[in-house]
Design an enzyme around this catalytic site. Structure first.
Site, short mmCIF file in Angstrom:
data_model
loop_
_atom_site.label_atom_id
_atom_site.label_comp_id
_atom_site.label_asym_id
_atom_site.label_seq_id
_atom_site.Cartn_x
_atom_site.Cartn_y
_atom_site.Cartn_z
N HIS A 26 0.87 -1.19 0.00
CA HIS A 26 0.00 0.00 0.00
C HIS A 26 0.91 1.23 0.00
CE1 HIS A 26 -3.68 -2.09 2.06
NE2 HIS A 26 -4.02 -1.76 0.83
N CYS A 56 -1.97 2.75 8.99
CA CYS A 56 -3.04 1.84 8.59
C CYS A 56 -4.22 1.89 9.56
CB CYS A 56 -2.55 0.39 8.55
SG CYS A 56 -1.17 0.09 7.47
N1 ARG Z 1 -4.03 -7.17 6.53
C1 ARG Z 1 -4.35 -5.92 5.88
C2 ARG Z 1 -4.34 -6.10 4.38
O1 ARG Z 1 -3.47 -6.77 3.89
C3 ARG Z 1 -3.43 -4.83 6.29
C4 ARG Z 1 -3.83 -3.49 5.77
C5 ARG Z 1 -2.84 -2.42 6.04
N2 ARG Z 1 -3.37 -1.18 5.71
C6 ARG Z 1 -2.69 -0.14 5.18
N3 ARG Z 1 -3.30 0.99 5.05
N4 ARG Z 1 -1.49 -0.28 4.73
O2 ARG Z 1 -5.19 -5.60 3.67
#
Ligand code: ARG
Length: 288
Positions: free
Chosen positions: A175, A278
């Site tokens: 991300h 996150c």
């Molecule tokens: N387990 C989540 C996923 O893989 C983690 C999300 C992390 N969020 C972020 N904004 N980076 O979607």
């Protein structure tokens, strides 16, 4: 809240409004990023304690924190950055790439509507503020792992702002908010200072690295070691930067520039591949 001395720029903390979700149902029961290992045990009580420390640090420094109810069976809902993208009271909902998280889409959109935001239902696959970051008036938008390129066009249409597409190339940084920290959420008080960022160059393809270097000549370049401990998954109010205590080099770079690092350890939530940013969705504009 300000700080000043002769050698570093004046930094001003601006009050932010954040949406968070208590990790009451946090666990790692599936794997959708390289950090997630369902075989490793998770400690939900510890996740809640660590999350609470972040929540309390935001409140102690004057920020307003709203809460969305966690839903049983949606262990990733704690990562509220993926719940939407909100500017000027308008909330664009999300469409997750993976089925495991699609159950979160409606609860987030319902929350936005119930709290006075104008909700726009998304068409293209994108994961909200995980991949879209507002820097001054510009939206930086990530693609490569989760949000699709077409969502960037949709984003520009919905918000009528300039959208800059960036391609992520390292699966650990899937991300955009794992590879870029927005240091100044708004332009400086005189309008002359440009909003600045910190980033991990190696997380981007060459074309995106060139775009970032050109647009942000004063950006902090964070080391691979600090990136690898999720140092860039940080939240800033313009003065305080809430950051992993393991990102010691990044903390020193921040101090040199007049920011105050506020260390918050979310080691348990890192088992799900998430960190400070996150767990934080910024609410901009709209009814209070
Ligand atoms: N387990 C989540 C996923 O893989 C983690 C999300 C992390 N969020 C972020 N904004 N980076 O979607």
């Amino acid at each position: 809240m300000t700080t000043q001395n002769d050698t570093v720029p004046l930094r001003i903390a601006q009050r932010r409004r954040y949406l968070m979700c208590r990790p009451d149902h946090f666990t790692v029961s599936y794997s959708i990023n390289p950090w997630m290992e369902p075989a490793n045990p998770t400690d939900t009580a510890k996740a809640v304690r660590q999350w609470q420390a972040l929540h309390d640090a935001y409140v102690a420094l004057g920020h307003q924190v709203e809460l969305i109810d966690p839903v049983p069976g949606l262990p990733d809902m704690v990562y509220t950055a993926n719940g939407g993208f909100i500017v000027d009271g308008r909330a664009l909902g999300v469409r997750f790439r993976v089925d495991e998280r699609r159950g979160e889409e409606r609860p987030f959109m319902d929350w936005f509507a119930a709290h006075g935001f104008e909700v726009v239902e998304p068409v293209e696959v994108q994961e909200g503020e995980g991949d879209f970051l507002l820097v001054g008036d510009t939206i930086l938008a990530g693609t490569g792992f989760r949000s699709v390129g077409d969502s960037h066009r949709e984003l520009a249409e919905v918000f009528g702002r300039e959208v800059v597409s960036l391609r992520l190339v390292d699966p650990r940084f899937y991300h955009l908010d794992t590879a870029i920290t927005v240091l100044d959420p708004v332009e400086g008080p005189t309008g002359v200072e440009r909003a600045n960022i910190a980033y991990l160059p190696s997380a981007f393809d060459e074309a995106s690295q060139r775009v970032l270097a050109e647009r942000y000549p004063d950006a902090i370049h964070v080391s691979d070691a600090d990136g690898a401990v999720f140092g860039l998954n940080a939240a800033s109010d313009g003065l305080h930067v809430f950051v992993s205590p393991r990102a010691t080099g990044f903390a020193a770079q921040l101090e040199e520039r007049g920011y105050i690092p506020v260390p918050i350890d979310l080691s348990e939530l890192l088992l799900g591949g998430g960190g400070i940013k996150c767990c934080t969705l910024e609410l901009r504009g709209g009814a209070r």
